[in-house]
Design an enzyme around this catalytic site. Structure first.
Site, PDB file in Angstrom:
ATOM      1  N   GLU A  92      15.682 -23.651  19.321  1.00 29.94           N
ATOM      2  CA  GLU A  92      16.072 -22.261  19.083  1.00 29.94           C
ATOM      3  C   GLU A  92      16.540 -21.642  20.400  1.00 29.94           C
ATOM      4  OE1 GLU A  92      13.172 -20.291  15.993  1.00 29.94           O
ATOM      5  OE2 GLU A  92      12.008 -21.468  17.409  1.00 29.94           O
TER       6      GLU A  92
ATOM      7  N   ARG B 142       0.812  -1.228   0.000  1.00 33.30           N
ATOM      8  CA  ARG B 142       0.000   0.000   0.000  1.00 33.30           C
ATOM      9  C   ARG B 142       0.843   1.275   0.000  1.00 33.30           C
ATOM     10  NH1 ARG B 142      -3.277  -1.388   5.207  1.00 33.30           N
ATOM     11  NH2 ARG B 142      -1.099  -1.817   5.671  1.00 33.30           N
TER      12      ARG B 142
ATOM     13  N   HIS C 278       6.692 -27.655  10.033  1.00 32.74           N
ATOM     14  CA  HIS C 278       8.098 -28.033   9.823  1.00 32.74           C
ATOM     15  C   HIS C 278       8.425 -29.464  10.296  1.00 32.74           C
ATOM     16  CE1 HIS C 278       8.438 -23.896   8.883  1.00 32.74           C
ATOM     17  NE2 HIS C 278       8.554 -23.456  10.109  1.00 32.74           N
TER      18      HIS C 278
ATOM     19  N   ASP D  77       3.027 -23.440  15.357  1.00 32.90           N
ATOM     20  CA  ASP D  77       4.099 -22.691  14.701  1.00 32.90           C
ATOM     21  C   ASP D  77       5.173 -23.615  14.121  1.00 32.90           C
ATOM     22  OD1 ASP D  77       5.173 -20.063  14.110  1.00 32.90           O
ATOM     23  OD2 ASP D  77       6.782 -20.526  15.522  1.00 32.90           O
TER      24      ASP D  77
ATOM     25  N   LYS E 138      11.791 -22.868  22.295  1.00 31.72           N
ATOM     26  CA  LYS E 138      12.503 -21.586  22.257  1.00 31.72           C
ATOM     27  C   LYS E 138      13.305 -21.425  23.538  1.00 31.72           C
ATOM     28  CE  LYS E 138       9.461 -19.363  19.062  1.00 31.72           C
ATOM     29  NZ  LYS E 138      10.451 -19.334  17.989  1.00 31.72           N
TER      30      LYS E 138
ATOM     31  N   ASP F 135       6.982 -24.128   2.833  1.00 34.49           N
ATOM     32  CA  ASP F 135       7.506 -24.463   4.151  1.00 34.49           C
ATOM     33  C   ASP F 135       9.012 -24.415   3.948  1.00 34.49           C
ATOM     34  OD1 ASP F 135       8.694 -25.732   6.309  1.00 34.49           O
ATOM     35  OD2 ASP F 135       6.938 -26.954   6.698  1.00 34.49           O
ATOM     36  N   HIS F 136       9.643 -23.358   4.454  1.00 33.16           N
ATOM     37  CA  HIS F 136      11.039 -23.157   4.058  1.00 33.16           C
ATOM     38  C   HIS F 136      11.961 -24.286   4.516  1.00 33.16           C
ATOM     39  CE1 HIS F 136      11.246 -21.239   8.026  1.00 33.16           C
ATOM     40  NE2 HIS F 136      12.519 -21.571   8.009  1.00 33.16           N
TER      41      HIS F 136
ATOM     42  N   LYS G 290      15.683 -26.639   2.442  1.00 36.12           N
ATOM     43  CA  LYS G 290      17.053 -26.786   2.951  1.00 36.12           C
ATOM     44  C   LYS G 290      17.788 -27.896   2.212  1.00 36.12           C
ATOM     45  CE  LYS G 290      16.120 -24.973   7.555  1.00 36.12           C
ATOM     46  NZ  LYS G 290      17.173 -23.972   7.723  1.00 36.12           N
TER      47      LYS G 290
HETATM   48  N1  LIG Z   1       8.733 -12.327   8.591  1.00 32.54           N
HETATM   49  C1  LIG Z   1       9.014 -13.612   8.587  1.00 32.54           C
HETATM   50  O1  LIG Z   1      10.114 -14.053   8.923  1.00 32.54           O
HETATM   51  C2  LIG Z   1       7.965 -14.610   8.151  1.00 32.54           C
HETATM   52  C3  LIG Z   1       8.286 -15.984   8.223  1.00 32.54           C
HETATM   53  C4  LIG Z   1       7.340 -16.918   7.778  1.00 32.54           C
HETATM   54  C5  LIG Z   1       6.127 -16.487   7.304  1.00 32.54           C
HETATM   55  N2  LIG Z   1       5.839 -15.139   7.274  1.00 32.54           N
HETATM   56  C6  LIG Z   1       4.530 -14.743   6.731  1.00 32.54           C
HETATM   57  O2  LIG Z   1       4.748 -13.888   5.619  1.00 32.54           O
HETATM   58  C7  LIG Z   1       3.737 -12.905   5.538  1.00 32.54           C
HETATM   59  C8  LIG Z   1       4.378 -11.531   5.572  1.00 32.54           C
HETATM   60  O3  LIG Z   1       5.066 -11.392   6.805  1.00 32.54           O
HETATM   61  P1  LIG Z   1       5.943 -10.120   7.152  1.00 32.54           P
HETATM   62  O4  LIG Z   1       6.672 -10.467   8.408  1.00 32.54           O
HETATM   63  O5  LIG Z   1       6.736  -9.682   5.988  1.00 32.54           O
HETATM   64  O6  LIG Z   1       4.812  -9.047   7.500  1.00 32.54           O
HETATM   65  P2  LIG Z   1       4.960  -7.460   7.568  1.00 32.54           P
HETATM   66  O7  LIG Z   1       6.363  -7.065   7.871  1.00 32.54           O
HETATM   67  O8  LIG Z   1       3.876  -6.993   8.477  1.00 32.54           O
HETATM   68  O9  LIG Z   1       4.646  -6.991   6.078  1.00 32.54           O
HETATM   69  C9  LIG Z   1       3.366  -7.022   5.550  1.00 32.54           C
HETATM   70  C10 LIG Z   1       3.415  -6.498   4.127  1.00 32.54           C
HETATM   71  O10 LIG Z   1       2.102  -6.501   3.588  1.00 32.54           O
HETATM   72  C11 LIG Z   1       1.801  -5.217   3.075  1.00 32.54           C
HETATM   73  N3  LIG Z   1       0.362  -5.020   3.226  1.00 32.54           N
HETATM   74  C12 LIG Z   1      -0.363  -4.970   4.371  1.00 32.54           C
HETATM   75  N4  LIG Z   1      -1.662  -4.773   4.105  1.00 32.54           N
HETATM   76  C13 LIG Z   1      -1.773  -4.708   2.759  1.00 32.54           C
HETATM   77  C14 LIG Z   1      -2.849  -4.515   1.867  1.00 32.54           C
HETATM   78  N5  LIG Z   1      -4.104  -4.350   2.296  1.00 32.54           N
HETATM   79  N6  LIG Z   1      -2.598  -4.508   0.541  1.00 32.54           N
HETATM   80  C15 LIG Z   1      -1.355  -4.650   0.071  1.00 32.54           C
HETATM   81  N7  LIG Z   1      -0.279  -4.839   0.869  1.00 32.54           N
HETATM   82  C16 LIG Z   1      -0.492  -4.863   2.188  1.00 32.54           C
HETATM   83  C17 LIG Z   1       2.633  -4.273   3.924  1.00 32.54           C
HETATM   84  O11 LIG Z   1       2.928  -3.051   3.287  1.00 32.54           O
HETATM   85  P3  LIG Z   1       1.991  -1.759   3.414  1.00 32.54           P
HETATM   86  O12 LIG Z   1       1.713  -1.553   4.874  1.00 32.54           O
HETATM   87  O13 LIG Z   1       2.791  -0.681   2.763  1.00 32.54           O
HETATM   88  O14 LIG Z   1       0.759  -2.076   2.650  1.00 32.54           O
HETATM   89  C18 LIG Z   1       3.920  -5.081   4.014  1.00 32.54           C
HETATM   90  O15 LIG Z   1       4.658  -4.957   2.823  1.00 32.54           O
HETATM   91  C19 LIG Z   1       2.797 -13.181   6.723  1.00 32.54           C
HETATM   92  O16 LIG Z   1       1.762 -14.030   6.295  1.00 32.54           O
HETATM   93  C20 LIG Z   1       3.676 -13.950   7.699  1.00 32.54           C
HETATM   94  O17 LIG Z   1       2.936 -14.787   8.536  1.00 32.54           O
HETATM   95  C21 LIG Z   1       6.732 -14.202   7.681  1.00 32.54           C
END
Ligand SMILES: NC(=O)c1ccc[n+]([C@@H]2O[C@H](COP(=O)([O-])OP(=O)(O)OC[C@H]3O[C@@H](n4cnc5c(N)ncnc54)[C@H](OP(=O)(O)O)[C@@H]3O)[C@@H](O)[C@H]2O)c1
Length: 483
Positions: free
Chosen positions: A216, A51, A240, A235, A331, A177-178, A182
């Protein structure tokens, strides 16, 4: 050993959530490494979408900074970074609104692979899938990549699968599933099905038990609110550890193609027996010099969510009847370490007089740190002193095997390249995810019905004492958690 890098087809990859934590920390730095390795064809493009309002240059700057912060050695390659960011574009889009979609449609090319990475909250998956179709951006050849968590129980996973199925066929959906990306995980299949040595022994006649540990050292600081609603079961175990268990336990697939492999994994999940409550130990880390307690980190003084889980499972089929599978994850444990250990049975008889030790072959497959495997074998203790036996590891590090100047792609890099190649082998199929929840749900419901209180454990330990007893009372012991 020289590894071959085979370039993928030219692609347009849209990353919804392209400004988020996952995109900046993992996806973009990973794609940069593939670019440097020569795997990403020059005409390919990565299109960030979120956004926030910004132009292409603003996004390029964001990704330069992300590579500087999260990249490895490659972050000093400034020429490479400039060539890479030149391939980035950005479109401001709200998944739930109409703005930006026409611009994205215009940007996409028809003659290259189109992939869409949903790196956003799962609640947005439906809106994204719907708009990709409504605006004619995705077609029957396009691929979508979805992140964990894939549901929080069977009902929500089914609903999510149904939502995606409205617009995409199963062959187009890549559930990440990362762990499956691996190097070690693929090696698990190579070792089992590429050698004559192991498969004949891979059953209850020769294997005493199997341990899977994912430990972890970090707590839940910073993501306590999210974690407290999920816990170790949702989780880590449901996805995993379950995937690792499937790869260890599945029957040999007749070919190494996505559906044949996934059919075999599914059979394992379906053969998992319900787990007895007394075969599960839940824990929560206590306050320590290393940090706050779990409840303080989660900001929930009455939380019953587990930050540690150990359990004994059984697979009801001919190969594995009588072989326990012990799973453990947590953890704030003593080391960051993930390992699968296949513990073979004792010989039963020794010809060496005076040798009373219990020698066991153990095949240990390390996922982290230092991906590799070792096989514990019994040999004569070197030197004089007669026939004394000693157990030693035949150790192999995958990084060393690859050679000093080469680097294996990390899990995200490998998996994204597989998406572009159209290879789903290392991704979870919808029915696998549902079967895993169907096994998990009654366990969680049992805890909730009983108000099960997790046992406290010391940070930096191997978990609650009861987890040790789970094996000790059966004459077995957990492997040490070593970093
Ligand atoms: N971070 C990790 O290590 C990790 C690991 C495994 C899985 N995940 C999964 O990956 C996904 C993303 O995680 P994240 O940690 O990257 O989350 P995040 O840091 O909160 O990022 C969310 C992203 O979505 C965008 N967004 C939010 N609302 C939106 C909308 N209505 N339309 C378009 N874009 C929108 C946000 O940008 P704007 O606010 O600019 O829109 C931002 O780019 C989640 O499902 C999470 O469970 C994350």
């Amino acid at each position: 050993m020289v590894s071959r890098v085979i370039p993928v087809e030219t692609f347009d990859l849209v990353i919804f959530g392209g400004t988020g934590d996952l995109a900046r920390r993992k996806i973009l730095p990973g794609l940069f490494r593939r670019f440097r390795a020569g795997q990403m064809p020059p005409g390919s493009r990565i299109i960030g979408a979120a956004r926030s309002e910004m132009d292409d240059d603003g996004y390029r700057q964001m990704i330069r900074e992300a590579i500087a912060e999260f990249g490895g050695d490659e972050k000093t390659d400034s020429d490479g970074i400039e060539s890479f960011v030149a391939q980035l574009r950005y479109v401001a889009i709200d998944a739930t609104g109409e703005g930006g979609w026409a611009q994205l449609a215009e940007l996409m090319r028809g003659d290259v692979v189109r992939a869409f990475y949903f790196s956003v909250a799962p609640s947005l998956f439906g809106a994204l899938a719907e708009r990709l179709h409504a605006h004619g951006i995705a077609d029957s050849e396009s691929r979508i990549v979805v992140e964990k968590p894939f549901g929080r129980d069977l009902a929500s996973a089914k609903a999510l699968n149904a939502t995606l199925a409205e617009h995409f066929d199963e062959q187009q959906i890549y559930r990440i599933d990362h762990y499956l990306g691996k190097e070690t995980v693929q090696n698990l299949m190579a070792v089992r099905f590429g050698n004559v040595l192991f498969e004949p022994l891979w059953n209850s006649h020769y294997i005493d038990h199997i341990q899977i540990t994912v430990a972890e050292t970090v707590g839940v600081t910073g993501r306590g609110a999210y974690y407290d609603k999920s816990g170790a079961m949702r989780d880590m175990v449901q996805n995993h550890l379950m995937q690792l268990l499937c790869l260890i336990a599945m029957e040999p697939p007749s070919t190494y193609d996505a559906d044949t492999v996934r059919d075999e994994k599914l059979k394992v999940i379906r053969a998992l027996q319900a787990v007895e409550p007394h075969h599960i130990v839940r824990g929560q880390y206590d306050a320590s010099a290393q940090g706050l307690s779990y409840r303080e980190d989660a900001e929930n003084p009455r939380s019953f969510t587990e930050s540690f889980l150990a359990m004994k499972c059984h697979i009801a089929n001919w190969r594995w009847a009588t072989v326990p599978f012990y799973l453990r994850t947590g953890k704030r444990l003593k080391a960051r370490s993930s390992e699968i250990a296949v513990v073979f049975k004792d010989l039963g008889h020794t010809i060496f007089e005076g040798d009373t030790a219990r020698h066991r072959n153990i095949l240990s497959i390390r996922l982290q740190p230092n991906e590799g495997m070792d096989l514990q074998v019994t040999i004569k203790e070197p030197g004089p002193g007669g026939m004394r036996l000693v157990d030693v590891p035949l150790d192999m590090s995958f990084a060393e095997a690859l050679g000093p100047d080469q680097e294996a792609p990390d899990a995200y890099e490998r998996l994204i390249m597989d998406v572009i190649r159209g290879n789903q082998t290392l991704f979870m199929r919808g029915d696998e995810v549902e079967a895993a929840w169907a096994w998990t749900d009654p366990i969680i419901e049992g805890w909730e019905a009983r108000n099960d209180v997790p046992k406290l454990y010391d940070a930096g330990s191997a978990g609650p004492e009861d987890a040790m007893m789970l094996l000790h009372r059966e004459g077995r012991r957990w492997r040490d958690i070593k970093g």
